[in-house]
Design a protein around this motif. Structure first.
Motif, mmCIF file in Angstrom:
data_model
loop_
_atom_site.group_PDB
_atom_site.id
_atom_site.type_symbol
_atom_site.label_atom_id
_atom_site.label_comp_id
_atom_site.label_asym_id
_atom_site.label_seq_id
_atom_site.Cartn_x
_atom_site.Cartn_y
_atom_site.Cartn_z
ATOM 1 N N GLU A 81 1.251 -0.790 -0.092
ATOM 2 C CA GLU A 81 -0.012 -0.278 0.067
ATOM 3 C C GLU A 81 0.877 1.280 0.203
ATOM 4 O OE1 GLU A 81 -3.625 -0.186 2.199
ATOM 5 O OE2 GLU A 81 -2.730 -1.956 3.134
ATOM 6 N N LEU A 82 1.479 1.629 -1.464
ATOM 7 C CA LEU A 82 2.580 2.802 -1.292
ATOM 8 C C LEU A 82 2.066 3.793 -1.321
ATOM 9 C CD1 LEU A 82 4.826 0.724 -3.937
ATOM 10 C CD2 LEU A 82 4.543 0.178 -1.543
ATOM 11 N N ARG A 83 0.945 4.377 -1.765
ATOM 12 C CA ARG A 83 0.319 5.156 -1.462
ATOM 13 C C ARG A 83 0.117 5.686 -0.145
ATOM 14 N NH1 ARG A 83 -5.348 8.074 -5.197
ATOM 15 N NH2 ARG A 83 -4.620 9.892 -3.667
ATOM 16 N N ALA A 84 -0.221 4.557 0.907
ATOM 17 C CA ALA A 84 -0.618 5.132 1.774
ATOM 18 C C ALA A 84 0.658 5.091 2.958
ATOM 19 C CB ALA A 84 -2.337 3.635 3.104
ATOM 20 N N THR A 85 1.687 4.493 2.934
ATOM 21 C CA THR A 85 2.973 4.231 3.134
ATOM 22 C C THR A 85 3.052 6.372 2.945
ATOM 23 O OG1 THR A 85 3.143 2.323 3.168
ATOM 24 C CG2 THR A 85 5.359 3.303 3.363
ATOM 25 N N GLY A 86 3.178 6.194 1.342
ATOM 26 C CA GLY A 86 3.766 7.918 1.431
ATOM 27 C C GLY A 86 2.647 8.961 2.151
ATOM 28 N N TRP A 87 1.470 8.774 2.161
ATOM 29 C CA TRP A 87 0.954 9.607 3.218
ATOM 30 C C TRP A 87 1.102 9.508 5.146
ATOM 31 C CZ3 TRP A 87 -2.626 8.540 6.664
ATOM 32 C CH2 TRP A 87 -4.043 9.480 6.901
ATOM 33 N N LEU A 88 1.262 8.479 5.176
ATOM 34 C CA LEU A 88 1.194 8.828 6.834
ATOM 35 C C LEU A 88 3.075 9.108 6.823
ATOM 36 C CD1 LEU A 88 0.690 7.692 9.360
ATOM 37 C CD2 LEU A 88 1.838 5.701 8.239
ATOM 38 N N LEU A 89 3.553 8.921 6.016
ATOM 39 C CA LEU A 89 5.002 10.004 6.732
ATOM 40 C C LEU A 89 5.030 10.938 6.162
ATOM 41 C CD1 LEU A 89 8.003 7.090 4.615
ATOM 42 C CD2 LEU A 89 7.246 7.338 6.488
ATOM 43 N N ALA A 90 4.005 11.964 5.288
ATOM 44 C CA ALA A 90 3.886 13.222 4.841
ATOM 45 C C ALA A 90 2.738 13.705 6.140
ATOM 46 C CB ALA A 90 3.577 12.634 3.644
ATOM 47 N N VAL A 91 2.403 12.910 6.800
ATOM 48 C CA VAL A 91 1.042 13.494 7.611
ATOM 49 C C VAL A 91 1.573 13.611 9.077
ATOM 50 C CG1 VAL A 91 -0.393 12.461 9.344
ATOM 51 C CG2 VAL A 91 -0.815 12.260 6.774
ATOM 52 N N VAL A 92 3.005 12.419 9.614
ATOM 53 C CA VAL A 92 3.798 12.341 10.528
ATOM 54 C C VAL A 92 4.963 13.342 10.733
ATOM 55 C CG1 VAL A 92 4.110 10.898 12.274
ATOM 56 C CG2 VAL A 92 2.100 10.376 11.377
ATOM 57 N N VAL A 93 5.905 13.124 10.082
ATOM 58 C CA VAL A 93 7.090 13.087 10.000
ATOM 59 C C VAL A 93 6.952 14.761 9.317
ATOM 60 C CG1 VAL A 93 9.643 13.401 8.329
ATOM 61 C CG2 VAL A 93 8.104 11.203 8.917
ATOM 62 N N GLY A 94 5.867 15.092 8.217
ATOM 63 C CA GLY A 94 5.896 16.474 7.513
ATOM 64 C C GLY A 94 5.394 17.402 8.208
ATOM 65 N N GLY A 95 4.430 16.833 9.170
ATOM 66 C CA GLY A 95 4.031 17.679 10.749
ATOM 67 C C GLY A 95 4.815 17.755 11.666
ATOM 68 N N ALA A 96 5.885 16.606 12.368
ATOM 69 C CA ALA A 96 6.861 17.096 12.918
ATOM 70 C C ALA A 96 7.579 18.337 12.511
ATOM 71 C CB ALA A 96 7.325 15.824 13.796
ATOM 72 N N ALA A 97 8.224 18.551 11.241
ATOM 73 C CA ALA A 97 8.972 19.537 10.825
ATOM 74 C C ALA A 97 7.963 20.621 10.457
ATOM 75 C CB ALA A 97 9.092 18.935 9.515
ATOM 76 N N LEU A 98 6.353 20.364 10.292
ATOM 77 C CA LEU A 98 6.170 21.423 10.636
ATOM 78 C C LEU A 98 6.409 22.571 11.768
ATOM 79 C CD1 LEU A 98 4.290 24.057 9.318
ATOM 80 C CD2 LEU A 98 2.173 22.588 10.006
ATOM 81 N N ASN A 99 5.698 21.522 12.821
ATOM 82 C CA ASN A 99 6.302 22.011 14.366
ATOM 83 C C ASN A 99 7.238 22.995 14.934
ATOM 84 O OD1 ASN A 99 6.389 21.081 17.282
ATOM 85 N ND2 ASN A 99 4.628 21.720 16.863
ATOM 86 N N ALA A 100 8.376 21.564 14.379
ATOM 87 C CA ALA A 100 9.554 22.567 14.600
ATOM 88 C C ALA A 100 9.960 24.394 13.816
ATOM 89 C CB ALA A 100 10.590 21.831 13.957
ATOM 90 N N LEU A 101 9.998 24.082 12.910
ATOM 91 C CA LEU A 101 9.129 25.563 12.068
ATOM 92 C C LEU A 101 8.742 26.595 12.900
ATOM 93 C CD1 LEU A 101 9.204 24.259 8.776
ATOM 94 C CD2 LEU A 101 11.210 24.978 9.556
ATOM 95 N N LEU A 102 7.461 26.539 12.975
ATOM 96 C CA LEU A 102 6.975 27.005 13.874
ATOM 97 C C LEU A 102 7.480 27.355 15.160
ATOM 98 C CD1 LEU A 102 3.033 25.695 13.381
ATOM 99 C CD2 LEU A 102 4.103 27.387 12.617
#
Length: 228
Positions: A81-102
């Protein structure tokens, strides 16, 4: 939830985050009241409750949240389920990166409390714990929405996810690691990012009216193909 409903959730979460960001940018004029609320909460919980909250908070530190997301991503990848894998990583890792920036954009100092307060080196706003648990548990809810066969199971998982987010967010306030506005902003940030990723990479799964698992063609979730 429909796409229009998801847009409403995103708009509300983004508005809350923007309002709290403005509050912090203006110097947090009610910080003294927030400190009094923290002191009241800590007194109400007591030493025994504080110990439990310390354990809960530690269990949801960034390394553990990222590790859990990594295990889940590997499971999805193993299922191809590669699309779901990419989506999950975008959500969790991307969200954590956004938090650090804020955090570095606002540089809000943490509350000044006694030795019970965790020794942490980063900034307070928005709360990383609150954002990360919202991202992780929210992602699990969205993923299960296209996989759980029973409506009661989906509702139970969603309720547990909400309870965990609220508990972790409250623990950060009681422990003196964050102001209340920090954790509200963290939840708002996590929710807004979760919905944004889901809308961009795949719509929210359609609701099932009979409690059965949604058919693949009706489920425009992160692991399915968008309808034309």
């Amino acid at each position: 939830m429909s796409r229009s409903g998801a847009l409403v959730v995103f708009a509300v979460a983004a508005t809350v985050l923007a309002a709290l960001a403005s509050y912090v940018a203006l110097g947090a004029p009610f910080a003294a009241a927030e400190l009094r609320l923290i002191a009241w909460a800590r007194a109400a919980v007591g030493p025994a409750g504080t110990g439990w909250l310390e354990a809960l908070s530690a269990a949801h530190a960034a390394p553990w949240v990222m590790g859990a997301a990594g295990v889940l991503a590997l499971a999805l990848a193993w299922r191809r389920e590669l699309r779901a894998t990419g989506w999950l990583l975008a959500v969790v890792v991307g969200g954590a990166a956004l938090n650090a920036l804020l955090k570095h954009a606002f540089e809000r100092a943490r509350p000044s409390f006694d030795a019970l307060a965790p020794r942490v080196g980063d900034y307070a706003f928005p709360s990383g714990h609150a954002a990360n648990v919202t991202l992780l548990y929210g992602a699990i809810v969205v993923l299960l929405a296209c996989r759980a066969r029973n409506r009661a199971v989906r509702a139970t998982v969603a309720a547990v996810a909400v309870a965990m987010v609220l508990a972790v967010a409250a623990s950060r306030v009681v422990l003196g690691a964050h102001y209340p506005t920090d954790v509200v902003a963290g939840v708002a940030e996590g929710l807004a990012w979760l919905v944004l990723c889901t809308l961009v990479m795949g719509e929210w799964p359609a609701s099932s009216v009979d409690g059965a698992r949604p058919a693949a063609r009706d489920c425009a979730g992160p692991d399915s193909t968008r309808n034309a």
